[in-house]
Design an enzyme around this catalytic site. Structure first.
Site, PDB file in Angstrom:
ATOM      1  N   ASN A 130     -44.605 -24.831 -21.363  1.00 51.40           N
ATOM      2  CA  ASN A 130     -44.392 -25.307 -22.661  1.00 51.40           C
ATOM      3  C   ASN A 130     -45.225 -26.347 -23.189  1.00 51.40           C
ATOM      4  O   ASN A 130     -45.332 -26.604 -24.320  1.00 51.40           O
ATOM      5  CB  ASN A 130     -42.969 -25.996 -22.647  1.00 51.40           C
ATOM      6  CG  ASN A 130     -42.607 -26.964 -23.596  1.00 51.40           C
ATOM      7  OD1 ASN A 130     -42.386 -26.076 -24.931  1.00 51.40           O
ATOM      8  ND2 ASN A 130     -42.762 -28.166 -23.761  1.00 51.40           N
TER       9      ASN A 130
ATOM     10  N   ILE B 173     -52.012 -30.371 -18.422  1.00 48.54           N
ATOM     11  CA  ILE B 173     -52.832 -28.920 -18.524  1.00 48.54           C
ATOM     12  C   ILE B 173     -54.145 -29.230 -19.024  1.00 48.54           C
ATOM     13  O   ILE B 173     -54.704 -28.109 -19.033  1.00 48.54           O
ATOM     14  CB  ILE B 173     -51.707 -27.809 -19.069  1.00 48.54           C
ATOM     15  CG1 ILE B 173     -51.717 -28.308 -20.590  1.00 48.54           C
ATOM     16  CG2 ILE B 173     -50.524 -28.164 -18.607  1.00 48.54           C
ATOM     17  CD1 ILE B 173     -51.246 -26.924 -21.213  1.00 48.54           C
TER      18      ILE B 173
ATOM     19  N   SER C 241     -45.792 -19.113 -30.329  1.00 52.49           N
ATOM     20  CA  SER C 241     -45.530 -19.525 -31.742  1.00 52.49           C
ATOM     21  C   SER C 241     -45.394 -18.414 -32.481  1.00 52.49           C
ATOM     22  O   SER C 241     -46.394 -17.424 -32.154  1.00 52.49           O
ATOM     23  CB  SER C 241     -46.111 -20.513 -32.169  1.00 52.49           C
ATOM     24  OG  SER C 241     -45.884 -20.586 -33.678  1.00 52.49           O
TER      25      SER C 241
ATOM     26  N   TYR D  79     -54.501 -23.933 -33.896  1.00 53.44           N
ATOM     27  CA  TYR D  79     -53.129 -23.532 -33.321  1.00 53.44           C
ATOM     28  C   TYR D  79     -52.629 -22.203 -33.185  1.00 53.44           C
ATOM     29  O   TYR D  79     -52.193 -21.904 -32.236  1.00 53.44           O
ATOM     30  CB  TYR D  79     -52.287 -24.655 -33.886  1.00 53.44           C
ATOM     31  CG  TYR D  79     -50.818 -24.419 -33.163  1.00 53.44           C
ATOM     32  CD1 TYR D  79     -50.393 -25.269 -32.131  1.00 53.44           C
ATOM     33  CD2 TYR D  79     -49.774 -23.801 -33.818  1.00 53.44           C
ATOM     34  CE1 TYR D  79     -49.244 -25.269 -31.599  1.00 53.44           C
ATOM     35  CE2 TYR D  79     -48.450 -23.648 -33.196  1.00 53.44           C
ATOM     36  CZ  TYR D  79     -48.326 -24.442 -32.256  1.00 53.44           C
ATOM     37  OH  TYR D  79     -47.114 -24.646 -31.509  1.00 53.44           O
TER      38      TYR D  79
ATOM     39  N   LYS E  47     -52.085 -19.674 -29.906  1.00 57.67           N
ATOM     40  CA  LYS E  47     -50.987 -19.147 -29.811  1.00 57.67           C
ATOM     41  C   LYS E  47     -50.957 -17.602 -29.582  1.00 57.67           C
ATOM     42  O   LYS E  47     -50.328 -17.165 -28.789  1.00 57.67           O
ATOM     43  CB  LYS E  47     -49.773 -19.696 -30.586  1.00 57.67           C
ATOM     44  CG  LYS E  47     -49.634 -21.070 -30.227  1.00 57.67           C
ATOM     45  CD  LYS E  47     -48.948 -21.547 -28.975  1.00 57.67           C
ATOM     46  CE  LYS E  47     -48.619 -22.762 -28.793  1.00 57.67           C
ATOM     47  NZ  LYS E  47     -48.019 -23.152 -27.410  1.00 57.67           N
TER      48      LYS E  47
ATOM     49  N   VAL F  98     -39.056 -26.092 -35.031  1.00 58.01           N
ATOM     50  CA  VAL F  98     -38.102 -27.348 -34.422  1.00 58.01           C
ATOM     51  C   VAL F  98     -38.395 -28.547 -34.949  1.00 58.01           C
ATOM     52  O   VAL F  98     -39.503 -28.881 -35.032  1.00 58.01           O
ATOM     53  CB  VAL F  98     -38.177 -27.192 -32.830  1.00 58.01           C
ATOM     54  CG1 VAL F  98     -37.216 -28.302 -32.343  1.00 58.01           C
ATOM     55  CG2 VAL F  98     -37.595 -25.824 -32.418  1.00 58.01           C
TER      56      VAL F  98
END
Length: 289
Positions: A113, A86, A159, A210, A214, A245
């Site tokens: 994702n 991507i 997120s 990040y 998001k 996670v």
């Protein structure tokens, strides 16, 4: 060639949450309200070797075998690998062309994702992170959303780090919340990048590429859902947080297993949900603010 009743795509699915999403789709599809016969899932990765290894791990997965989830065990689901980076417009265009060629009648769901999380914070980190996480996700969305069938789903994995909170100035927050088009969100991403390169971002933005990328994904998803609904499209378009996670991206931190992290994206792709243009976490609608 097998006739599939449903076709889905999950980007960045050779490891971590992406691979768990593919597993959980195969496990949960038989009980899904969308189950109308055989399902084909495209597992994608930038790297052919890693993509094929992930595909092999799915085929040998003992839980999938026990559940008879895959067609090779007499189940409903096939998984195939296709290359997709991507970060590359050319790769996205080639992928979209292949999907349209193989499935001229359209696909049923797309789960975006794929993402990166880089160490440190500077102009280069900001540019690279936004290029992949925000602009790459936007490009895949724009290439494939017109090819999602009515009744289909688009899920952009974001997120909780993308929640606006108090780290943004009130004017930037307001622009995020009132944006009516993805172009307005893209403009905010460009402004963040420019402010980082000039060293002036602290006035309006967090020092976290990040998180900003998001926030952009959540905002862009909301505007695209609104535009799509105005055009009369019946596609459910939502963003979500998988949770914290344990993956390579969190360097083994995290409190959820990848399978637990996959639950919300899978619910949005094949579950019984209402809601469009929403941000979800822990399998329910969450606040972006």
């Amino acid at each position: 060639m097998t006739a599939y009743a449903r076709v889905g795509v999950c980007t960045g699915s050779n490891k971590g949450i992406g691979l768990a999403i593919v597993r959980q789709l195969a496990l949960q599809y038989p009980r899904s309200p969308l189950n109308s016969g055989p399902l084909l899932i495209y597992l994608t990765a930038r790297n052919e070797e890693r993509g094929q290894a992930a595909l092999e791990s799915i085929k040998l997965d003992p839980q999938l075998k026990r559940a008879k989830a895959l067609r090779l065990h007499g189940g409903l689901t096939d998984v195939k690998y296709l290359p997709l980076d991507i970060d590359s417009k050319q790769s996205i265009e080639e992928f979209a062309a292949k999907i349209k060629q193989e499935h001229p009648d359209g696909i049923d769901f797309l789960i975006n994702n794929a993402a990166i999380a880089m160490d440190g914070f500077n102009e280069n980190v900001a540019k690279k992170t936004l290029h992949c996480n925000y602009f790459g996700t936007l490009e895949v969305t724009q290439q494939l959303l017109p090819h999602i069938k009515d009744g289909g789903r688009l899920v952009n994995v974001a997120s909780l780090a993308g929640q606006l909170g108090s780290r943004y100035s009130s004017s930037i927050r307001s622009r995020f919340l009132h944006a009516k088009s993805p172009e307005e969100i893209s403009q905010l991403m460009e402004e963040f990048s420019t402010a980082v390169s000039k060293g002036t971002h602290q006035r309006d933005w967090p020092s976290a590429a990040y998180a900003v990328s998001k926030a952009g994904v959540i905002g862009m998803t909301k505007t695209i859902a609104e535009q799509s609904a105005q055009k009369g499209r019946k596609v459910l378009i939502n963003s979500c947080c998988p949770g914290y996670v344990k993956t390579d991206m969190t360097k083994g931190g995290g409190v959820k297993t990848p399978d637990q992290g996959a639950q919300t994206p899978v619910l949005l792709a094949i579950g019984n949900i209402k809601g469009n243009g929403q941000f979800w976490s822990n399998e329910k609608i969450s606040s972006w603010e």
